[in-house]
Design an enzyme around this catalytic site. Structure first.
Site, short mmCIF file in Angstrom:
data_model
loop_
_atom_site.label_atom_id
_atom_site.label_comp_id
_atom_site.label_asym_id
_atom_site.label_seq_id
_atom_site.Cartn_x
_atom_site.Cartn_y
_atom_site.Cartn_z
CG PHE A 476 -1.60 -1.30 1.54
CD1 PHE A 476 -2.09 -2.14 0.55
CD2 PHE A 476 -1.71 -1.71 2.85
CE1 PHE A 476 -2.69 -3.36 0.86
CE2 PHE A 476 -2.29 -2.93 3.18
CZ PHE A 476 -2.78 -3.75 2.19
CG HIS A 477 4.27 1.68 1.04
ND1 HIS A 477 5.37 1.01 1.55
CD2 HIS A 477 3.40 1.82 2.06
CE1 HIS A 477 5.16 0.76 2.83
NE2 HIS A 477 3.97 1.23 3.16
N PRO A 478 1.81 3.34 -2.99
CG PRO A 478 -0.35 3.89 -3.72
CD PRO A 478 0.39 3.14 -2.64
#
Length: 547
Positions: A476-478
């Site tokens: 969850f690190h875009p």
């Protein structure tokens, strides 16, 4: 919505937007509007730390995105959580406080040609809003809005993993946030007395809510930006069109619109507004206003490879939560002491190390959990186990975010292109081997760990890379989809003060992008707190330019 004209309009009340609202509305002469597509953060599971299990995949708090089928994941799609509520992703994330490495920001400075992005220059912005439980020192702040605490529980199996990591050559550390995060230790978290501390609590209330010059719209989705041609032929952003659920309202900004809708939302809004790759826009019947091919490109993310090990003779959450009595004990411990499993972040123990000992810096991050499941949102396994998730901190794979229609209601196509380079596939294989080496150390031997996923029968580089594609998931690190850079960089979207570029060597007046999308390269760790740092710096530039 009695007013529709403001000095500043902030699009998105997430991690960056909440801080910006606080800083910009501190001047009582400036009227500030904060627009959020989601609801208020009044859902109880937002505030209980373990509640991320009930917020991810919940339309009340999550945009419910999915990736496109990904070749690197052997054709799988992934759930792609993004916060849709006040606080944004800080309301549903893992609560880990992590700045990254000094080399990340020195690299930004080199890439952009702007020395003000070096570690020594950004550190004061991290410290300005920090409230570290140990107090202030040369590298940490105290008294700010962003609370950082140690976790309120420990697990024997995680202590043993930490000892095993040290036996495998990874040093112990008590602080991952001093510029070099190498080592193994427990993560510090954004919590306060056992509750999640999101950016809405930190920056909006009670501060902003008590200011007469501040207005907040929730359940209001920005459909597109409004631009006006200037006498010299340039464009100026003058406001936004907002769908309230009943009607389309145009809100006007006399000074600036600040786009803080995140690495997925911001490029989508720009493309819907005619700013982006001209060919893509024409495909969807949108007249290109500014041909900026970098809008939606350069997507980077951390892919975690989730190795699961069965254990014996030690407590894990799988066994504690397997009975009604066990669940009741967990609830009672949280009710009485705000501790125990309900107070825990998704990952408690972390480690930063190298996939290859010859590398000059750590390139892997471990998130170790005293539990196992097939995927977030799925039930826990019925046997005692721990999960050692490992991710490549500096992936070379690049993806994209592109609209699929001219309708603002339609989710964009998210294509991360994980494991699409030989380098990333090699590091995936090497990281699984390193996990096996750590687990084989004497410290874990009393618990007789048995590899459940991917399975010890897989040994070759090709097998391990393919199996990584089967078991890996986003962490969850875009970032990177509206990257900053030189005006002569054809893929840059904003300059180093985060003003939108016009593709002709200048900037578009009245518009900045301030969120994780502006990062030219992903940081070596969790991305929430670096996003706050970016917003802190942007707020200082905006207020300084306003006089």
């Amino acid at each position: 919505m009695s007013n529709t004209s403001f000095d500043y309009i902030i699009v998105g009340a997430g991690t960056a937007g909440c801080l910006l609202a606080n800083r910009l509305s501190a001047d009582p002469s400036k009227r500030v509007l904060l627009i959020e597509a989601g609801h208020k953060d009044d859902y109880h599971w937002i505030h209980i730390p373990v509640g991320y299990l009930y917020c991810i995949g919940n339309p009340r708090t999550d945009w419910l995105y999915q990736t496109e089928p990904d070749a690197g994941l052997n054709g799988r799609r992934l759930r792609y959580p993004r916060g849709k509520t006040l606080g944004g992703c800080s309301s549903i994330n893992g609560m880990i406080y992590m700045r990254g490495q000094a080399r990340d920001y020195d690299g930004w400075a080199e890439l952009t040609g702007d020395a003000s992005w070096r570690w020594d220059s950004v550190l004061p912005a991290f410290k300005r809003h920090e409230d570290h439980y140990k107090g202030a020192d040369a590298l940490h702040g105290a008294g700010g809005e962003w609370r950082v605490e140690k976790q309120r529980l420990r697990w024997d199996v995680l202590d043993a993993f930490a000892q095993a990591a040290q036996q495998a050559g990874i040093p112990a550390t008590a602080d991952f946030n001093r510029g070099d995060n190498e080592g193994v230790g427990y993560f510090e978290v954004n919590q306060k007395a056992g509750w999640r501390w999101n950016t809405a609590k930190a920056f909006l209330r009670p501060t902003c809510w008590g200011r007469p010059n501040f207005e907040q719209w929730t359940s209001a989705q920005v459909a597109r930006l409004v631009f006006e041609a200037q006498a010299d032929g340039s464009q100026r952003c003058t406001g936004v069109q907002v769908w309230t659920g009943k009607e389309m309202v145009t809100a006007t900004a006399t000074r600036e619109v600040v786009l803080s809708a995140g690495s997925i939302g911001s490029p989508q809004i720009l493309q819907l507004s005619g700013v982006g790759p001209a060919e893509l826009l024409r495909q969807h019947g949108i007249a290109p206003l500014l041909d900026l091919p970098g809008v939606g490109a350069n997507l980077q993310d951390h892919l975690q490879i989730r190795a699961v090990y069965k254990v014996q003779g030690v407590k894990t959450l799988n066994t504690l939560a397997s009975t009604p009595w066990g669940k009741a004990r967990i609830a009672l411990e949280y009710l009485l002491r705000r501790s125990g499993p309900m107070s825990m972040a998704p990952s408690q123990l972390g480690a930063f190390t190298r996939s290859d000992p010859t590398l000059p810096h750590p390139n892997l991050e471990y998130h170790v959990q005293p539990l196992s499941l097939d995927a977030f949102g799925e039930p826990l396994h019925g046997f005692p186990a721990f999960t050692a998730s490992v991710c490549n901190l500096n992936p070379t794979s690049r993806g994209s975010v592109q609209i699929k229609s001219p309708r603002f209601e339609d989710a964009p196509a998210i294509a991360p292109n994980y494991l699409s380079t030989p380098e990333d596939r090699q590091i995936a294989a090497d990281s699984l081997r390193l996990t096996r080496r750590i687990v084989a150390q004497p410290a874990l031997a009393p618990y007789r760990p048995e590899e459940y996923k991917p399975g010890p029968q897989y040994q070759s580089d090709e097998e391990l890379a393919r199996l990584a594609g089967d078991i890996a998931s986003t962490i969850f690190h875009p970032v990177g989809t509206t990257k900053m850079g030189h005006a002569d960089d054809p893929m840059a979207v904003v300059d180093t003060r985060l003003r939108l570029l016009d593709g002709r060597g200048g900037q578009v007046a009245g518009l900045r992008v301030v969120d994780a999308g502006v990062m030219p390269r992903i940081t070596s760790g969790n991305t929430n707190s670096p996003t706050l740092m970016v917003a802190e710096r942007a707020a200082q530039w905006i207020t300084a330019e306003a006089g």
